[in-house]
Write an enzyme that holds these catalytic residues in place. Structure first.
Site, short mmCIF file in Angstrom:
data_model
loop_
_atom_site.label_atom_id
_atom_site.label_comp_id
_atom_site.label_asym_id
_atom_site.label_seq_id
_atom_site.Cartn_x
_atom_site.Cartn_y
_atom_site.Cartn_z
N TYR A 276 44.67 45.02 51.19
CA TYR A 276 45.59 46.16 51.23
C TYR A 276 45.67 46.65 52.69
O TYR A 276 45.05 46.06 53.57
CB TYR A 276 45.10 47.25 50.26
CG TYR A 276 45.46 46.96 48.81
CD1 TYR A 276 45.29 45.69 48.25
CD2 TYR A 276 46.00 47.94 48.00
CE1 TYR A 276 45.63 45.42 46.94
CE2 TYR A 276 46.35 47.68 46.67
CZ TYR A 276 46.17 46.42 46.15
OH TYR A 276 46.51 46.16 44.85
N GLN B 107 42.09 55.98 42.55
CA GLN B 107 42.03 55.00 43.64
C GLN B 107 43.25 55.26 44.51
O GLN B 107 44.39 55.09 44.08
CB GLN B 107 42.04 53.57 43.11
CG GLN B 107 41.88 52.58 44.26
CD GLN B 107 41.87 51.13 43.81
OE1 GLN B 107 42.81 50.68 43.18
NE2 GLN B 107 40.83 50.42 44.17
N ARG C 8 36.56 44.14 33.79
CA ARG C 8 36.92 43.35 32.61
C ARG C 8 36.06 43.65 31.39
O ARG C 8 36.56 43.65 30.26
CB ARG C 8 36.86 41.86 32.96
CG ARG C 8 37.99 41.45 33.87
CD ARG C 8 37.73 40.12 34.51
NE ARG C 8 36.58 40.16 35.40
CZ ARG C 8 36.10 39.14 36.07
NH1 ARG C 8 36.67 37.96 35.93
NH2 ARG C 8 35.08 39.27 36.88
C1 LIG Z 1 43.61 43.26 35.22
C2 LIG Z 1 42.93 43.69 36.47
C3 LIG Z 1 43.56 44.59 37.36
C4 LIG Z 1 42.92 45.01 38.52
N1 LIG Z 1 43.52 45.94 39.33
C5 LIG Z 1 42.85 46.42 40.40
C6 LIG Z 1 43.37 47.48 41.19
O1 LIG Z 1 44.45 48.03 40.90
N2 LIG Z 1 42.66 47.89 42.26
C7 LIG Z 1 41.46 47.31 42.58
O2 LIG Z 1 40.85 47.71 43.58
N3 LIG Z 1 40.93 46.33 41.86
C8 LIG Z 1 41.57 45.89 40.77
N4 LIG Z 1 41.00 44.92 40.00
C9 LIG Z 1 39.65 44.40 40.37
C10 LIG Z 1 38.54 45.14 39.62
O3 LIG Z 1 38.44 46.48 40.04
C11 LIG Z 1 37.19 44.48 39.87
O4 LIG Z 1 36.96 44.49 41.25
C12 LIG Z 1 37.12 43.03 39.36
O5 LIG Z 1 37.73 42.93 38.09
C13 LIG Z 1 35.68 42.54 39.26
O6 LIG Z 1 34.93 43.35 38.40
P1 LIG Z 1 34.59 42.89 36.87
O7 LIG Z 1 33.85 41.60 36.95
O8 LIG Z 1 33.74 44.01 36.34
O9 LIG Z 1 35.88 42.74 36.15
C14 LIG Z 1 41.63 44.49 38.84
C15 LIG Z 1 41.01 43.61 37.95
C16 LIG Z 1 41.64 43.20 36.78
C17 LIG Z 1 40.93 42.26 35.84
#
Ligand SMILES: Cc1cc2nc3c(=O)[nH]c(=O)nc-3n(C[C@H](O)[C@H](O)[C@H](O)COP(=O)(O)O)c2cc1C
Length: 393
Positions: A169, A99, A346
């Site tokens: 961002y 990324q 997650r």
């Molecule tokens: C602990 C954590 C860290 C994350 N860090 C980033 C990140 O560095 N860049 C990003 O674009 N999204 C980040 N996200 C968002 C995830 O990529 C994703 O969009 C979000 O968790 C929803 O998806 P999920 O329901 O499958 O968790 C993060 C999410 C979590 C839970």
């Protein structure tokens, strides 16, 4: 017939062994801004666990583009470690995405030791400093930094470059009218606010050609007044599609700066979050204004699906569905509805082997409970706290 989510698929010039993607979740395993064995192990766990593509998050293009100082800035100093990481992931049969981003106003200028930049000047709740407005010279420098980052990552063996265009961002701050009050050609009308996104996508594609897939993480809605709406984002993504530089879009939403819970849904871990923050931010979060910052949104499976379907109708390019995906049925339904990949954050933090379990038929659903207590762990090594608790029993 809908494609099999667990069969190989093309992503631009890359063949991926299945259509599941580990979404970017900042790992918190790079204390010196270098690839570590812990970072490699973190990605090996999901790669050995069956995903088609794992995403390293995130790789900053410049020093002021880190969210804070413990992040990797891609360059000659970090290339060797990144190559070691890519080689390890390839050993499992999975592919690796980086990324690629510039945090803009989400950067903590105080931690980085250099002022954060955004579309327009604004106070930063993270650093208690002013965020400076990027000059045209800055934008030339940052675009060149995206290009050199892309070149380095391709040399290091990365298969996919995911351009971060969401979550407030830098690129996303230009798209949002409430954050972009510029009077130059990067502000005002939607095509002008989208100029930086399009310029970066073009420059990166021109650099890498078909040596890597180039994708972007975009917002289906920023989820705050003054952010990008779904209608506007549909127009921006149509521009990106017409430009023809991207191989796929990953559909996210929300804002790390203005409305982080819109991204996640589920429980809001205010106390855990406050505890992980520096003192001034911690105190601020306990005020009514701070509490409004962490809103509550009910979790439901595939919570961006309704909005994502509008993108599916409007666009013909490959799309990755993201947001609250846990079940095999959801993944298969996403294929039926015309999405090309499913991305999970997650669910895979909770169970890195989930994809193999689904493939083997041992499970039909993931077991993540969306307590969101993984979120504040980004400051101390991103992990599932429920998993920690259960392994301590
Ligand atoms: C602990 C954590 C860290 C994350 N860090 C980033 C990140 O560095 N860049 C990003 O674009 N999204 C980040 N996200 C968002 C995830 O990529 C994703 O969009 C979000 O968790 C929803 O998806 P999920 O329901 O499958 O968790 C993060 C999410 C979590 C839970």
């Amino acid at each position: 017939m809908a494609p099999d989510v667990f069969a190989p698929a093309r992503l631009g010039p890359v063949t991926v062994r299945n259509r599941t993607v580990k979404a970017a979740t900042f790992e918190g395993r790079t204390p010196d801004g270098e690839v570590t064995d812990e970072l490699i192990d973190y990605h090996l766990a999901v790669a050995e666990g069956g995903v088609g593509l794992t995403t390293v998050a995130y790789l900053a293009v410049t020093a002021e583009g880190r969210t804070h100082r413990e992040q990797i800035v891609v360059g000659t100093d970090t290339e060797k470690g990144l190559a070691r990481l890519a080689e390890a992931i390839h050993g499992t049969g999975a592919k690796i995405a980086g990324q690629v981003g510039h945090a803009g106003p989400v950067a903590n200028g105080r931690s980085n030791g250099v002022h954060a930049l955004s579309a327009s000047r604004m106070p930063s709740p993270l650093s208690m400093q002013m965020v400076h407005a990027a000059t045209e010279q800055d934008l030339i420098r940052i675009t060149a930094a995206y290009v050199s980052t892309a070149r380095t990552l391709v040399r290091a063996g990365f298969d996919v470059l995911e351009l971060h265009m969401a979550h407030s961002y830098l690129i996303s701050s230009f798209l949002a009218p409430g954050l972009n009050r510029r009077k130059d050609r990067y502000g005002g009308s939607l095509p002008d606010r989208a100029r930086l996104a399009r310029q970066v996508a073009r420059a990166v594609r021109e650099e890498v050609g078909d040596a890597a897939a180039v994708t972007a993480k975009v917002s289906v809605s920023d989820g705050f007044r003054g952010g990008v709406t779904t209608d506007e984002s549909l127009d921006v993504t149509a521009m990106l599609e017409d430009d023809g530089h991207l191989d796929a879009l990953q559909l996210s939403g929300g804002s790390s700066l203005m409305n982080p819970m819109y991204l996640f849904r589920g429980e809001t871990p205010t106390e855990e979050f406050a505890a992980a923050m520096p003192l001034p931010v911690r105190l601020g979060m306990r005020t009514p204004v701070g509490k409004r910052f962490l809103k509550q949104y009910e979790f439901h499976e595939a919570y961006f699906l309704d909005k994502a379907l509008r993108f599916r109708e409007r666009l013909s390019m490959p799309l990755m569905l993201l947001g609250g995906i846990n079940r095999r049925e959801t993944m298969e339904n996403a294929m039926v509805l015309g999405f090309d990949f499913v991305a999970m954050g997650r669910a895979l933090l909770r169970e890195p082997t989930l994809v193999n379990e689904l493939i083997a038929g041992r499970q039909a659903d993931g077991i993540c409970i969306h307590c969101n207590r993984c979120m504040p762990t980004i400051y101390s090594g991103t992990r599932c706290v429920v998993l920690d608790d259960s392994s301590a029993l």
